[in-house]
Design an enzyme around this catalytic site. Structure first.
Site, PDB file in Angstrom:
ATOM      1  CG  ASP A  17      -2.198  -0.672   1.074  1.00 50.11           C
ATOM      2  OD1 ASP A  17      -2.687  -0.738  -0.068  1.00 50.11           O
ATOM      3  OD2 ASP A  17      -2.750  -1.156   2.079  1.00 50.11           O
ATOM      4  CE  LYS A  20      -4.481  -2.531  -1.283  1.00 53.11           C
ATOM      5  NZ  LYS A  20      -5.249  -1.431  -0.624  1.00 53.11           N
ATOM      6  CD  GLU A  30     -11.914  -2.845   2.437  1.00 52.61           C
ATOM      7  OE1 GLU A  30     -12.024  -3.012   3.663  1.00 52.61           O
ATOM      8  OE2 GLU A  30     -10.917  -2.333   1.900  1.00 52.61           O
TER       9      GLU A  30
END
Length: 263
Positions: free
Chosen positions: A84, A112, A181
């Site tokens: 991330d 990400k 998500e």
């Protein structure tokens, strides 16, 4: 395990082979996960909550991701490793490039980033430099204050269309993978079937190409209220190794997540 590449993951989507992914933060667990056959690991900013004890991902710094990426890569030399970019580490193109370089040099294959249309130019600039980018839409934990908590996204028609639009726009900009998500299962199905890139779900039903869980959730060691999409794979397995094997098998067979763990 032989080395996992983006081409191999793309072929899994093409051939409708489902795959399991997991968050990892240290050498010992990443080594175990790779040994048991987990092909994709994410050094997530979730470490702010699971490792550092914060109540959100917002305090995580780029130095934290860099440190944990190095540790995970040492334990899992052949797995495909995502890392991330944490909160406010990609607010400008210049800052994004600088921080991405740190993470890639620490061992990540792909970075990400969370967000939609506003990231188009950022994705384009990274792609121009042959940097692999994974998008993340739906529930984006770095926007937790704006979203007023951790809750399902895309239930209303307009919100669902926004998420669909973001997925297509980000793919066109150059992302090579996408995380969805906490969105409804049928919305995730529609997006997955209409994108050419691999789509990984968390709390988004079983129709995505892959699934990911936070390792502490998968092992049942997270305090507090259990999220609907979380399944404890350790409680009936007797060992972490067996829990991971069951997780991989259930994802590959399309048995996880079942309706019980989906929206």
């Amino acid at each position: 395990m032989e080395s996992i590449t983006i081409s191999k993951i793309q072929n899994w989507k093409k051939n409708q082979i489902k795959f399991a992914a997991i968050t990892a933060y240290d050498f010992s667990f990443s080594r175990l996960f790779e040994k048991e056959g987990i092909p994709i690991m994410l050094v997530g900013d979730s470490l702010g909550m699971t490792i550092q004890g914060h109540n959100s991902t917002l305090p995580v710094k780029i130095q934290d991701i860099k440190y944990h990426t190095k540790a995970v890569r040492r334990g899992a030399p052949n797995s495909f490793l995502l890392s991330d970019l944490p909160f406010m580490s990609y607010y400008s193109i210049e800052e994004t490039l600088k921080n991405t370089a740190k993470i890639i040099q620490s061992g990540a294959n792909m970075i990400k980033i969370e967000g939609g249309k506003w990231l188009v130019e950022t994705v384009k600039e990274l792609s121009k430099r042959s940097i692999l980018v994974c998008g993340h839409i739906g529930l984006t934990p770095q926007s937790i204050n704006f979203l007023s908590g951790y809750k399902i996204q895309g239930k209303e028609k307009n919100d669902a269309q926004r998420i669909i639009d973001e997925a297509f726009i980000l793919e066109e900009a150059g992302i090579k993978m996408l995380v969805l998500e906490c969105i409804p299962s049928l919305l995730a199905k529609k997006i997955t079937e209409n994108l050419s890139i691999p789509v990984i779900g968390i709390g988004s039903g079983h129709h995505t190409d892959g699934q990911i869980l936070v390792m502490q959730d998968l092992l049942g060691i997270t305090d507090g209220k259990k999220l609907k999409f979380v399944k404890n794979f350790l409680c009936h397995n007797g060992s972490i190794q067996n829990a991971i094997k069951q997780y991989i098998n259930e994802v590959k067979n399309g048995n996880f997540p079942s309706e019980k763990y989906s929206f």
